[in-house]
Design an enzyme around this catalytic site. Structure first.
Site, mmCIF file in Angstrom:
data_model
loop_
_atom_site.group_PDB
_atom_site.id
_atom_site.type_symbol
_atom_site.label_atom_id
_atom_site.label_comp_id
_atom_site.label_asym_id
_atom_site.label_seq_id
_atom_site.Cartn_x
_atom_site.Cartn_y
_atom_site.Cartn_z
ATOM 1 N N ASN A 133 -1.828 -7.881 0.902
ATOM 2 C CA ASN A 133 -1.256 -6.878 0.006
ATOM 3 C C ASN A 133 -0.008 -6.304 0.668
ATOM 4 O O ASN A 133 -0.033 -6.005 1.871
ATOM 5 C CB ASN A 133 -2.273 -5.748 -0.209
ATOM 6 C CG ASN A 133 -1.640 -4.515 -0.850
ATOM 7 O OD1 ASN A 133 -1.319 -4.524 -2.030
ATOM 8 N ND2 ASN A 133 -1.440 -3.457 -0.067
ATOM 9 N N GLU A 134 1.047 -6.157 -0.101
ATOM 10 C CA GLU A 134 2.285 -5.583 0.433
ATOM 11 C C GLU A 134 2.543 -6.122 1.839
ATOM 12 O O GLU A 134 2.679 -5.355 2.803
ATOM 13 C CB GLU A 134 2.259 -4.045 0.389
ATOM 14 C CG GLU A 134 2.212 -3.532 -1.028
ATOM 15 C CD GLU A 134 2.511 -2.050 -1.214
ATOM 16 O OE1 GLU A 134 2.586 -1.301 -0.223
ATOM 17 O OE2 GLU A 134 2.694 -1.637 -2.382
ATOM 18 N N GLN B 233 -4.321 4.503 -9.879
ATOM 19 C CA GLN B 233 -5.549 3.785 -9.725
ATOM 20 C C GLN B 233 -6.562 4.306 -10.749
ATOM 21 O O GLN B 233 -6.289 5.302 -11.416
ATOM 22 C CB GLN B 233 -6.076 3.951 -8.307
ATOM 23 C CG GLN B 233 -5.129 3.372 -7.251
ATOM 24 C CD GLN B 233 -5.756 3.247 -5.858
ATOM 25 O OE1 GLN B 233 -6.936 3.507 -5.665
ATOM 26 N NE2 GLN B 233 -4.939 2.857 -4.881
ATOM 27 N N GLU C 214 -9.315 1.395 -5.070
ATOM 28 C CA GLU C 214 -9.179 1.205 -3.626
ATOM 29 C C GLU C 214 -10.096 2.183 -2.881
ATOM 30 O O GLU C 214 -10.419 3.262 -3.399
ATOM 31 C CB GLU C 214 -7.708 1.464 -3.242
ATOM 32 C CG GLU C 214 -7.435 1.296 -1.758
ATOM 33 C CD GLU C 214 -5.947 1.244 -1.411
ATOM 34 O OE1 GLU C 214 -5.110 1.579 -2.280
ATOM 35 O OE2 GLU C 214 -5.629 0.854 -0.268
ATOM 36 N N GLU D 162 0.202 -3.320 -8.968
ATOM 37 C CA GLU D 162 0.232 -1.871 -8.672
ATOM 38 C C GLU D 162 1.434 -1.283 -9.384
ATOM 39 O O GLU D 162 2.567 -1.729 -9.167
ATOM 40 C CB GLU D 162 0.330 -1.593 -7.164
ATOM 41 C CG GLU D 162 -0.980 -1.826 -6.447
ATOM 42 C CD GLU D 162 -0.958 -1.425 -4.981
ATOM 43 O OE1 GLU D 162 -0.267 -0.423 -4.642
ATOM 44 O OE2 GLU D 162 -1.614 -2.109 -4.185
ATOM 45 N N TYR E 155 6.280 1.448 -8.213
ATOM 46 C CA TYR E 155 5.833 2.808 -8.551
ATOM 47 C C TYR E 155 7.026 3.597 -9.069
ATOM 48 O O TYR E 155 8.189 3.266 -8.784
ATOM 49 C CB TYR E 155 5.261 3.497 -7.307
ATOM 50 C CG TYR E 155 3.879 2.997 -6.941
ATOM 51 C CD1 TYR E 155 2.756 3.521 -7.558
ATOM 52 C CD2 TYR E 155 3.702 2.003 -5.986
ATOM 53 C CE1 TYR E 155 1.476 3.065 -7.222
ATOM 54 C CE2 TYR E 155 2.435 1.541 -5.654
ATOM 55 C CZ TYR E 155 1.324 2.085 -6.278
ATOM 56 O OH TYR E 155 0.057 1.640 -5.960
#
Ligand code: AHR
Length: 514
Positions: free
Chosen positions: A193-194, A366, A46, A317, A260
């Site tokens: 995204n999200e 990432q 990113e 992610e 996460y």
């Protein structure tokens, strides 16, 4: 008193029953399961902190050796890792990114502010052509994430046309003028995204309608059609999978899910990346169970709404997220990477393998310098993290055929209120024809001894590598001797048994002989 004595004897019998020597790992090599898609080992890059700029992109004029601006040392290390796919340009950044800012002569590209990540200038030096140059140097597939939050269906459709178009439309000629005659190969294209958060704070039903609308206009030549991805839920959420799989039909190949892991389990105070007690080691690793639960729940919804299994889950992610490294820009998500992260990665792989029927891609967050990175850089130096080595150990599983594994007498590992199974094991028949087994001993202090069986037979030998270290938070730091490096590992059968001794806090990947 008699009662207490009986209870004590019972406890002793139970612990003797779960003694390490009784642990059996049985691999059913004759029952092939789904293929473990190589893109489960995908990466995410990113525009965030030094993840792209400095970490990978230094520009063609840099003294740091580079190929057309991309650092040679970083690209070589990532090629060695067999990176199968890279997701770009975000993340939250994607929903503020306008692709036209990143094409044409670099000196003429607009300077924007990266409002989401640190408020730093974004000079758009890395745009579409530079990203594809990177994936082509890596030999990886491209996953492009389009902007829904501040974009339009026209902008998303035109980006795709710019990349994949073949005729003489002005937009395609513009790509040619910018140096690329042949269309780019876009393997995956996501809308947003999200979208439940930084991507627009939407509700699942609203986004599902919006996806139906926008996806209508995504057109490419048939031989260059990407897999189209809808932005899905977070953690244990199932509402997005439900809303999307119930109502979207066109240009829809999979759902992006995120999860996460923070040691504290709390977003606000996540916990330290290093210098933690054993309770935080197990607090962190035991949360991988939640990834498994999430997949079980979301798969059940897909099995109901998509029984023919056309839709994939893309876990695009995942990874560890700690409190920012002291002294760093908190918007840059800089954190240390330790042996604990290597085990966390391996535990995720084992879960993704177990759900390979639906999980066709995952992207750790990432690739470089950000969150649970593979590589950390400083100026012209780089270091390979423990997570890098976990990925490297597991490369034989890319495109392997999964095989069922049963663990008998898996010991429970418990510290304070946190507990988890001590061992996690996966197996697969690699593309190289070999049978591979990946084993994790999560226990930070106790080694584990297990007997490996192929059906009812003991194999002759196993040979591979082990990743472990003296300390739970051992790490590889720039300018210091690395503390976490893979070492050779092997075991031979004796008296009709193949016993494997896993060191405490270790990841082992072996090829099985016989
Ligand atoms: O990976 C960092 C950020 O985490 C991503 O930009 C966003 O999608 C997620 O919240």
């Amino acid at each position: 008193m008699k009662k207490q004595l009986l209870a004590l004897v019972a406890t002793l019998v139970v612990s003797a029953g779960a003694h390490a020597a009784d642990i059996k790992v049985v691999v059913s090599a004759d029952q092939p399961g789904p293929v473990i898609h190589r893109n489960i080992y995908g990466q995410f890059a990113e525009h965030l902190g030094t993840g792209i700029y400095e970490g990978m992109w230094v520009g063609p004029e840099s003294k740091i050796p580079n190929v057309r601006g991309w650092r040679k040392d970083v690209v070589a290390a990532l090629k060695d890792l067999k990176v199968p796919l890279v997701r770009w340009p975000g993340g939250c950044f994607a929903d503020e990114y306008h692709w036209r800012d990143g094409i044409g002569p670099r000196s003429k590209r607009p300077i924007k502010v990266n409002t989401h990540w640190g408020g730093v200038p974004e000079n758009n030096a890395v745009g579409t052509h530079e990203f594809f140059d990177l994936v082509e140097q890596l030999g990886a597939e491209a996953y492009v994430n389009a902007n829904v939050g501040t974009g339009s269906p026209q902008e998303a459709a035109e980006w795709l046309e710019y990349m994949t178009g073949e005729g003489n439309a002005t937009i395609v000629e513009q790509r040619r003028k910018n140096g690329r005659d042949k269309p780019f190969r876009v393997h995956y294209y996501a809308l947003g995204n999200e979208t439940w958060g930084c991507g627009g704070n939407m509700r699942p039903e609203y986004y599902a309608d919006l996806y139906r609308h926008w996806a209508t206009f995504l057109k490419t030549p048939a031989h260059n059609r990407p897999q189209f991805i809808a932005s899905g839920g977070n953690d244990q959420d199932t509402a997005w999978t439900e809303a999307l799989s119930k109502s979207v039909r066109h240009n829809f190949d999979g759902i992006a899910h995120h999860a996460y892991t923070f040691p504290s389990g709390k977003w606000e105070t996540k916990g330290a990346a290093a210098g933690f007690p054993e309770s935080e080691w197990v607090a962190m690793l035991s949360q991988v169970k939640k990834i498994d639960d999430t997949l079980v729940k979301n798969k059940a919804i897909l099995d109901k709404n998509d029984p023919k299994k056309k839709l994939a889950i893309y876990f695009d992610e995942w990874g560890s997220w700690y409190d920012p490294e002291p002294g760093s820009n908190p918007g840059f998500l800089v954190q240390r990477n330790t042996l604990r992260d290597a085990l966390l990665a391996a535990l995720h792989f084992n879960v993704f393998h177990a759900h390979a029927d639906r999980v066709k891609m995952s992207n750790i967050a990432q690739m470089v310098n950000v969150l649970q990175a593979m590589i950390l850089t400083s100026k012209d130096k780089l270091v390979l993290t423990p997570t890098y080595h976990a990925f490297k150990l597991y490369t034989p599983f890319q495109d392997a055929t999964s095989l069922p594994v049963k663990i008998e007498n898996n010991p429970t590992y418990k510290v304070d209120k946190f507990e988890m199974p001590g061992l996690s094991v996966t197996a697969g028949r690699g593309k190289d024809g070999k049978l591979w087994v990946g084993l994790v001993n999560a226990n930070a202090t106790q080694a584990a001894e297990l007997d490996l069986l192929l059906g009812t037979n003991a194999p002759k030998a196993v040979k591979g590598q082990v990743l472990t270290a003296g300390a739970m938070d051992a790490q590889n730091e720039l300018g210091k001797a690395p503390q976490v490096l893979p070492q050779p590992f092997e075991a031979q059968s004796a008296n009709g048994k193949l016993t494997i001794k896993l060191p405490a806090k270790s990841v082992v990947v072996v090829a099985v002989e016989g």
